[in-house]
Design a protein around this motif. Structure first.
Motif, PDB file in Angstrom:
ATOM      1  N   LEU A  74       0.832  -1.200   0.000  1.00 42.88           N
ATOM      2  CA  LEU A  74       0.000   0.000   0.000  1.00 42.88           C
ATOM      3  C   LEU A  74       0.874   1.260   0.000  1.00 42.88           C
ATOM      4  O   LEU A  74       0.631   2.197  -0.774  1.00 42.88           O
ATOM      5  CB  LEU A  74      -0.923  -0.015   1.214  1.00 42.88           C
ATOM      6  N   VAL A  75       1.880   1.275   0.851  1.00 42.34           N
ATOM      7  CA  VAL A  75       2.775   2.431   0.907  1.00 42.34           C
ATOM      8  C   VAL A  75       3.505   2.621  -0.417  1.00 42.34           C
ATOM      9  O   VAL A  75       3.649   3.739  -0.919  1.00 42.34           O
ATOM     10  CB  VAL A  75       3.781   2.283   2.065  1.00 42.34           C
ATOM     11  N   SER A  76       3.951   1.527  -1.013  1.00 42.61           N
ATOM     12  CA  SER A  76       4.645   1.608  -2.297  1.00 42.61           C
ATOM     13  C   SER A  76       3.739   2.214  -3.366  1.00 42.61           C
ATOM     14  O   SER A  76       4.156   3.088  -4.138  1.00 42.61           O
ATOM     15  CB  SER A  76       5.113   0.218  -2.730  1.00 42.61           C
ATOM     16  N   ALA A  77       2.484   1.770  -3.396  1.00 39.29           N
ATOM     17  CA  ALA A  77       1.528   2.299  -4.384  1.00 39.29           C
ATOM     18  C   ALA A  77       1.263   3.779  -4.150  1.00 39.29           C
ATOM     19  O   ALA A  77       1.195   4.572  -5.099  1.00 39.29           O
ATOM     20  CB  ALA A  77       0.228   1.499  -4.316  1.00 39.29           C
ATOM     21  N   LEU A  78       1.107   4.170  -2.881  1.00 39.85           N
ATOM     22  CA  LEU A  78       0.842   5.572  -2.573  1.00 39.85           C
ATOM     23  C   LEU A  78       2.048   6.455  -2.891  1.00 39.85           C
ATOM     24  O   LEU A  78       1.894   7.573  -3.404  1.00 39.85           O
ATOM     25  CB  LEU A  78       0.462   5.719  -1.101  1.00 39.85           C
ATOM     26  N   ARG A  79       3.239   5.966  -2.603  1.00 38.80           N
ATOM     27  CA  ARG A  79       4.445   6.746  -2.935  1.00 38.80           C
ATOM     28  C   ARG A  79       4.553   6.945  -4.448  1.00 38.80           C
ATOM     29  O   ARG A  79       4.895   8.038  -4.919  1.00 38.80           O
ATOM     30  CB  ARG A  79       5.695   6.034  -2.409  1.00 38.80           C
ATOM     31  N   ASN A  80       4.255   5.909  -5.195  1.00 43.06           N
ATOM     32  CA  ASN A  80       4.309   6.019  -6.652  1.00 43.06           C
ATOM     33  C   ASN A  80       3.283   7.015  -7.165  1.00 43.06           C
ATOM     34  O   ASN A  80       3.568   7.823  -8.065  1.00 43.06           O
ATOM     35  CB  ASN A  80       4.088   4.645  -7.297  1.00 43.06           C
ATOM     36  N   GLU A  81       2.080   6.965  -6.591  1.00 41.97           N
ATOM     37  CA  GLU A  81       1.026   7.892  -7.011  1.00 41.97           C
ATOM     38  C   GLU A  81       1.397   9.327  -6.646  1.00 41.97           C
ATOM     39  O   GLU A  81       1.192  10.260  -7.436  1.00 41.97           O
ATOM     40  CB  GLU A  81      -0.295   7.507  -6.350  1.00 41.97           C
ATOM     41  N   LEU A  82       1.967   9.513  -5.465  1.00 44.38           N
ATOM     42  CA  LEU A  82       2.378  10.847  -5.032  1.00 44.38           C
ATOM     43  C   LEU A  82       3.446  11.410  -5.964  1.00 44.38           C
ATOM     44  O   LEU A  82       3.426  12.602  -6.308  1.00 44.38           O
ATOM     45  CB  LEU A  82       2.905  10.780  -3.597  1.00 44.38           C
ATOM     46  N   ALA A  83       4.364  10.550  -6.381  1.00 46.90           N
ATOM     47  CA  ALA A  83       5.463  10.998  -7.243  1.00 46.90           C
ATOM     48  C   ALA A  83       4.978  11.446  -8.615  1.00 46.90           C
ATOM     49  O   ALA A  83       5.664  12.214  -9.300  1.00 46.90           O
ATOM     50  CB  ALA A  83       6.497   9.884  -7.390  1.00 46.90           C
ATOM     51  N   THR A  84       3.803  10.970  -9.025  1.00 47.90           N
ATOM     52  CA  THR A  84       3.293  11.324 -10.358  1.00 47.90           C
ATOM     53  C   THR A  84       2.458  12.607 -10.366  1.00 47.90           C
ATOM     54  O   THR A  84       2.079  13.078 -11.427  1.00 47.90           O
ATOM     55  CB  THR A  84       2.430  10.183 -10.935  1.00 47.90           C
TER      56      THR A  84
END
Length: 329
Positions: free
Chosen positions: A190-200
């Motif tokens: 979940l954290v990995s997905a959120l970090r990726n979304e935040l970076a975009t």
């Protein structure tokens, strides 16, 4: 006496003794299995003003506030929620199916009787104020009964209050909750997905002045400089007109809002305090009708449940970016 009566009596006694002595993503693909007592346990967390030690994965959880409930569902442990309360709005579409059978015991803060009647072994609260004698029970007293407690770290007060709140703080809570509830792999994903979304995220502006209007008419309650409103606005490229106030939310006078004359107004939409009601006030009050954002109806609307520290904050920032772009067309 039945178990509930015994528990309530014990809780009342413990409270007296203690008073005398001086805290949008799909859920995990499969529900997290309750791990064996020794698998990754005990878990110790420094939570607000106390140390929380969990000897084994909680199996009967009461969740209070949307932020806590949605995180548990996203971690795949929704089948262990025996009761939820104080939901700030409907679940996001991604969690509707997994949360369809939630046992909602109160639309607001539940009392001790309702909570203890569910025979919980753990209570996860979104705010410290959830744990009072008039609410779910005081933390010391509950723990005396063998009921573990945890508050969203973003909601801690005093020395443990995040200053400022950051996405890293939010992500750390997700990871800590994963450890507590025996869902560490799901938390990591979940954290990995959120970090990726935040970076975009790509804000269309970095200097658009904004008011975060939560509630209040005579005296507005607004987003200040160190909480989730500031975190979300900053990620969306909005410049908070009250960023210099060292608090999470604060009460201000309309005079200071009018003087700042924000370009846009972020409206928090809750069932008990809708964005529509705030717009009606802004557009009918002579004092606020003069604001450029009101004259031009430059409003960004975010659901309340996405604006408190939790798994929907990145989604809230993304939505603000999209809405601002639409306003600027």
């Amino acid at each position: 006496m039945n178990r509930l009566t015994v528990c309530l009596a014990a809780l009342a006694t413990s409270t007296l003794l203690l008073s005398g002595c001086a805290a949008a993503l799909s859920p995990a693909a499969t529900p997290a299995e309750t791990p064996a007592a020794g698998a990754g346990y005990p878990v110790t967390a420094f939570n607000c003003d106390r140390v929380v030690t969990v000897e084994s994965a909680p199996e009967r959880i009461v969740s209070i506030k949307s932020s806590a409930t949605e995180l548990l569902l996203a971690l795949g442990v929704g089948d262990r929620i025996v009761g939820s309360a104080f939901l700030d709005g409907p679940l996001p579409e991604s969690l509707e199916t997994t949360g369809a059978d939630l046992n909602v015991i109160s639309d607001f803060l539940p009392g001790q009787e309702a909570v203890l009647g569910l025979d919980p072994d753990f209570i996860y609260g979104g705010w410290e104020s959830n744990f009072t004698a008039d609410g779910a029970g005081e933390r010391d007293a509950l723990e005396t009964l063998g009921v573990g407690t945890y508050v969203s770290p973003a909601a801690c007060k005093g020395e443990r209050m995040p200053n400022p709140l950051t996405f890293d703080t939010v992500f750390s809570e997700i990871e800590e909750a994963g450890a507590i509830f025996g869902a560490a792999p799901a938390a990591a994903d979940l954290v990995s997905a959120l970090r990726n979304e935040l970076a975009t995220l790509e804000p269309t502006s970095t200097d658009t002045s904004a008011l975060w209007y939560s509630s209040g008419t005579t005296t507005p309650y607004v987003g200040a400089g160190i909480g989730s409103p500031e975190m979300i606005m900053k990620a969306a490229g909005l410049s908070n007109i009250f960023a210099d106030v060292n608090d999470t939310w604060t009460s201000v006078g309309w005079e200071s809002v009018i003087e700042a004359n924000p370009s846009v107004i972020v409206l928090v939409d809750a069932t008990w305090n809708t964005a529509a009601s705030k717009i009606a006030h802004l557009e009918s009050d002579p004092a606020t009708q003069v604001l450029d954002a009101v004259k031009n109806q430059r409003y960004i609307i975010l659901p309340f449940a996405s604006t408190e520290a939790g798994i929907r904050n990145v989604e809230a920032a993304s939505s603000a970016i999209t809405q601002l772009a639409d306003l600027n067309e």
